[in-house]
Design a protein around this motif. Structure first.
Motif, mmCIF file in Angstrom:
data_model
loop_
_atom_site.group_PDB
_atom_site.id
_atom_site.type_symbol
_atom_site.label_atom_id
_atom_site.label_comp_id
_atom_site.label_asym_id
_atom_site.label_seq_id
_atom_site.Cartn_x
_atom_site.Cartn_y
_atom_site.Cartn_z
ATOM 1 N N TYR A 32 -1.244 31.434 51.690
ATOM 2 C CA TYR A 32 -2.374 31.222 52.592
ATOM 3 C C TYR A 32 -2.395 29.741 52.964
ATOM 4 C CZ TYR A 32 -3.714 35.654 50.451
ATOM 5 O OH TYR A 32 -3.713 36.940 49.981
ATOM 6 N N GLU A 34 -3.788 26.491 56.027
ATOM 7 C CA GLU A 34 -4.674 26.012 57.092
ATOM 8 C C GLU A 34 -4.032 24.787 57.735
ATOM 9 O OE1 GLU A 34 -9.192 25.724 56.805
ATOM 10 O OE2 GLU A 34 -8.608 23.618 56.634
ATOM 11 N N TYR A 136 -5.292 30.837 57.917
ATOM 12 C CA TYR A 136 -4.752 32.162 57.575
ATOM 13 C C TYR A 136 -5.033 32.406 56.097
ATOM 14 C CZ TYR A 136 -1.533 36.064 56.869
ATOM 15 O OH TYR A 136 -1.002 37.295 56.547
ATOM 16 N N LYS A 139 -4.912 37.768 54.999
ATOM 17 C CA LYS A 139 -4.532 38.534 56.184
ATOM 18 C C LYS A 139 -5.527 38.412 57.342
ATOM 19 C CE LYS A 139 -1.916 42.013 53.608
ATOM 20 N NZ LYS A 139 -1.714 43.453 53.356
ATOM 21 N N THR A 140 -6.256 37.309 57.393
ATOM 22 C CA THR A 140 -7.189 37.047 58.500
ATOM 23 C C THR A 140 -6.872 35.686 59.096
ATOM 24 O OG1 THR A 140 -8.932 38.395 57.497
ATOM 25 C CG2 THR A 140 -9.595 36.809 59.187
ATOM 26 N N LEU A 141 -6.597 35.670 60.391
ATOM 27 C CA LEU A 141 -6.307 34.424 61.106
ATOM 28 C C LEU A 141 -7.542 34.026 61.919
ATOM 29 C CD1 LEU A 141 -3.872 32.447 61.821
ATOM 30 C CD2 LEU A 141 -3.764 33.716 63.976
#
Length: 439
Positions: A32, A34, A136, A139-141
């Motif tokens: 994950y 950013e 991200y 699983k969420t952008l």
């Protein structure tokens, strides 16, 4: 065509048909992550081309037709598209497009048929650098953007969100840009990458900064490219002396013209908000007059039909009604003073030709004040009309209200109306304060 330096990278210069990109040398192993990107897109034209893209792909991107990078990528691209290819007048805009390595980007439709999420934001020619935060996580952008109207680095607003998005576990970060028939300078000031860790996991040790040798090397390359660019511009001017003054120059505007146009656009928005506020005040005053008229008629009917039933409404209740009306008048006067200050600011910045519009708006507030004085006089006349001639220091007792309009209902309506009016004014004040940030 990218030109690196120690403090920024010019991905493409404001010349036609340029392509440039910058990619990380090593793969990112973050599950994950950013990224925070700071960039500027500037150009002389009212419209620009083609745009800039931020990438996370499984393989390093090569030169290609998608904002300077190759097509059929495996990963995600966040595109800052400044040219309206499909003619829908929805550019500049931000588009999130995913790819599994097999799809061709739909350039003619600005990727609208493949976009997972998008938002319309103007990122060209802003007073401050534009900032983008892409996250991200699980699983969420999520894409947040600071439009460049304020120097506050944390002043982000929501742009787009994509859920259930599966990206490669490892990949390269990159940023690219391209120009076409029209051209902008695409400058990247910073590209910061962070690893996001779940609670309880250890935070990795950050990597070291760029060595001093590399910085000096980049600075030398920047100076070399800058000299070549100046030479190309001089050669172009010598070879095309007839281009100067052609109608094509009408597409461009000076910096002062652009700033003046943006100032007038902001003032026009303020003027529209003031007009809307005037309409709302007129509606409130009409409703108030209807209510006072209804109360007056009912009191007159009850007083004529049942003269012996006076005394059931106390003097305290009449005074409460009068005080409520006075409070409404005081609040509207405060609003009028605030709007008058705003109008003075606008009239001082706008062209003298707009004085007629300012006079018209001021006249509306004078009419509002006159209507409120009429309401006050009506209530005072109502109190004095039912007062006996032998007793002028006390208000007479009035007959009870009819069942369709009780005293409690009247006071509740006045209180709710006052609360809604104050809330509406506070909301409009916040909107105007946010608009003033533009200046």
């Amino acid at each position: 065509d990218a030109i690196p330096s120690a403090d920024q990278i010019r991905i493409t210069t404001s010349l036609k048909s340029q392509r440039g990109s910058v990619w990380t040398k090593n793969k990112s192993i973050f599950e994950y992550w950013e990224v925070e990107v700071t960039f500027r897109v500037t150009g002389r034209g009212r419209i620009g081309a083609d745009g800039l893209a931020i990438w996370f792909t499984e393989e390093q991107g090569l030169e290609g037709p998608v904002f300077g990078a190759a097509d059929k990528w495996n990963g995600v691209g966040i595109f800052f598209d400044s040219f309206d290819n499909d003619g829908k007048k929805n550019n500049p805009g931000v588009i999130v497009v995913g790819n599994n390595g097999k799809l061709l980007y739909d350039h003619q439709n600005d990727g609208s048929t493949q976009a997972l999420a998008s938002c319309q934001r103007d990122f060209r020619n802003k007073p401050y650098p534009v900032r983008v935060k892409i996250t991200y996580y699980q699983k969420t952008l999520t894409v947040l953007i600071n439009n460049g109207f304020t120097p506050d680095k944390e002043d982000y607003e929501f742009c787009a969100k994509v859920e259930d998005m599966v990206l490669p576990s490892q990949g390269y970060f990159g940023i690219s840009a391209a120009t076409g028939g029209l051209a902008d300078d695409h400058d990247v000031l910073s590209f910061l990458t962070f690893q996001l860790t779940e609670p309880g996991k250890e935070v990795p040790i950050p990597d070291a900064e760029i060595p001093q040798k590399d910085k000096e090397k980049y600075q030398e390359e920047f100076e070399h490219f800058q000299q070549e660019l100046d030479k190309k511009k001089e050669e172009f001017q010598k070879d095309h002396p007839d281009v100067q003054g052609q109608p094509a120059d009408d597409l461009f505007e000076t910096v002062s013209d652009r700033e003046l146009r943006q100032i007038f656009e902001g003032q026009n928005r303020i003027h529209l908000e003031i007009k809307q506020l005037n309409r709302q005040l007129d509606m409130i005053l009409d409703e108030q007059r209807r209510y006072v008229s209804t109360v007056t008629d009912e009191i007159a009917k009850r007083g004529a039909g049942f003269p012996g039933q006076q005394g059931q409404l106390s003097q305290q209740e009449i005074e409460t009604v009068v005080k409520t009306q006075e409070e409404v008048i005081r609040q509207v006067n405060e609003i009028r003073n605030s709007m008058a200050d705003t109008l003075r600011l606008i009239s001082g910045a706008q062209h003298p030709g707009s004085a007629a519009g300012v006079y018209e708006t001021t006249q509306h507030f004078n009419d509002i004040k006159e209507h409120l004085h009429v309401v006050k006089r009506d209530i005072e006349h109502l109190v004095q009309r039912n007062m006996p001639s032998s007793e002028k220091s006390k208000c007479p007792d009035l007959p009870p209200f009819p069942s369709c309009l009780s005293t409690v209902h009247f006071f509740i309506f006045v209180a709710v109306q006052t609360v809604l009016f104050i809330g509406y004014i506070m909301y409009r004040s916040q909107q105007e304060a946010a608009a003033k940030k533009f200046f």
